[in-house]
Design a protein around this motif. Structure first.
Motif, PDB file in Angstrom:
ATOM      1  N   ASP A  35      -5.456   2.141   4.456  1.00  0.00           N
ATOM      2  CA  ASP A  35      -4.795   1.107   5.270  1.00  0.00           C
ATOM      3  C   ASP A  35      -5.750  -0.083   5.463  1.00  0.00           C
ATOM      4  O   ASP A  35      -5.330  -1.247   5.415  1.00  0.00           O
ATOM      5  CB  ASP A  35      -4.451   1.651   6.670  1.00  0.00           C
ATOM      6  N   GLY A  81      -7.893   8.064   6.077  1.00  0.00           N
ATOM      7  CA  GLY A  81      -6.853   7.062   6.344  1.00  0.00           C
ATOM      8  C   GLY A  81      -7.294   5.650   5.994  1.00  0.00           C
ATOM      9  O   GLY A  81      -6.601   4.676   6.294  1.00  0.00           O
ATOM     10  N   LYS A 125      -1.428   8.807  13.834  1.00  0.00           N
ATOM     11  CA  LYS A 125      -2.150   8.430  12.612  1.00  0.00           C
ATOM     12  C   LYS A 125      -1.328   7.588  11.627  1.00  0.00           C
ATOM     13  O   LYS A 125      -1.739   7.405  10.491  1.00  0.00           O
ATOM     14  CB  LYS A 125      -2.700   9.666  11.913  1.00  0.00           C
ATOM     15  N   LYS A 144       0.841  -1.199   0.000  1.00  0.00           N
ATOM     16  CA  LYS A 144       0.000   0.000   0.000  1.00  0.00           C
ATOM     17  C   LYS A 144       0.880   1.254   0.000  1.00  0.00           C
ATOM     18  O   LYS A 144       1.844   1.332   0.768  1.00  0.00           O
ATOM     19  CB  LYS A 144      -0.911  -0.009   1.233  1.00  0.00           C
TER      20      LYS A 144
HETATM   21 MG    MG Z   1      -2.471   7.180   6.344  1.00  0.00          MG
END
Ligand code: MG
Ligand code: ADP
Ligand code: ASP
Length: 255
Positions: A153, A150, A208, A6
């Motif tokens: 992920d 986010g 984060k 990723k």
């Molecule tokens: Mg991130």
């Protein structure tokens, strides 16, 4: 062997970085692995789209926000596929909907219910590098959804889990997990290994670096995570089941 890689926004922020990512992905493919790549939107693209929406309608319908925000990952996935093509390798990009990432119906904060993945398996069987737009899916009501900020992920770990990959590499703009955010705490130390439980504590406490739901999913399915820098070849930090007392526990004197 299958690997999921990723790449976050900073790793894809401009054409040069996208080309560098393409070279890294091709290197993995050349070593004989099947490669699934999950991408975030380029640089600050998601923030740019959010401010566009804000300028037009401060209280926009969530369905339309999802339509808008999913466009960011579409741009990076297709550009990365082109960069890989330019290196002479076969790659194909897919939206979350095309690979069957099925979510619940909560727009802007949907949860993944299931990954069908047929098109991914087919692409891999044909020797192609598969690129998937992170942070998005399609709901049981056939609407496009996003997984929350986010969320790429989560896409990466969900694909690793459903496709039976043992490892998932998360490439980002720091060279691993530190005892605190290295951009704020310059004295923070990098950890070469950390357990799922410790990583969960960090994520839940607002660091984060990795989405907490991604850590949880990895822990449940025993997917080994590796947080690595996209700008050099450092091994970064491995996140897996702990063996004995870790550096993190010693540092923070946890039991
Ligand atoms: Mg991130
Ligand atoms: P990406 O776009 O690759 O997903 P993020 O910005 O979401 O990247 O996450 C990487 C950032 O996480 C780093 O730039 C760093 O500032 C921050 N961060 C927070 N806590 C930590 C930590 N404990 N170790 C390393 N980085 C951290
Ligand atoms: N592009 C989305 C965001 O900025 C998802 C991600 O990067 O993981 O939050």
């Amino acid at each position: 062997m299958l690997i999921v890689q990723k790449f976050g926004g900073t790793s894809l922020a401009n054409p040069e970085r996208i080309k560098a990512v393409a070279r890294r992905v091709v290197r993995e493919k050349k070593s004989g692995k099947d490669v699934v790549v999950v991408v975030s939107a380029m640089g600050e693209e998601t923030d740019r789209l959010l401010s566009l929406a804000e300028a037009i309608c401060p209280n926009a319908p969530k369905r339309e926000m999802d339509m808008l925000l999913t466009a960011g990952e579409r741009i990076s996935m297709s550009l990365l596929a082109m960069a890989i093509h330019d290196l002479g390798y076969k790659a194909v990009s897919f939206t979350g909907s095309q690979v069957g990432i099925i979510t619940d119906t909560r727009h802007t904060r949907a949860k993944i219910l299931e990954v069908k993945g047929d098109r991914l398996r087919e692409a891999l069987k044909r020797g192609k590098i598969a690129i998937v737009a992170g942070f998005q899916g399609v709901s049981s009501e056939k609407e496009v959804t996003t997984l929350g900020r986010g969320g790429s992920d989560i896409t990466a770990v969900a694909l690793a889990s459903y496709l039976g990959a043992k490892r998932c590499e998360i490439f980002t703009d720091v060279d691993g997990v530190y005892t605190a955010d290295p951009k704020i705490a310059p004295k923070a130390r990098r950890l070469s290994e950390i357990s799922y439980a410790e990583m969960m504590e960090l994520s839940r406490n607002g660091f984060k670096i990795l989405h907490p739901d991604a850590v949880e999913l990895a822990s449940l399915n025993k997917i080994e995570l590796q947080i690595r820098p996209s700008l050099n070849n450092s091994e970064g930090t491995r996140i897996r089941e702990s063996k004995g007392q870790s550096e993190m526990r010693k540092t923070h004197r946890l039991k």
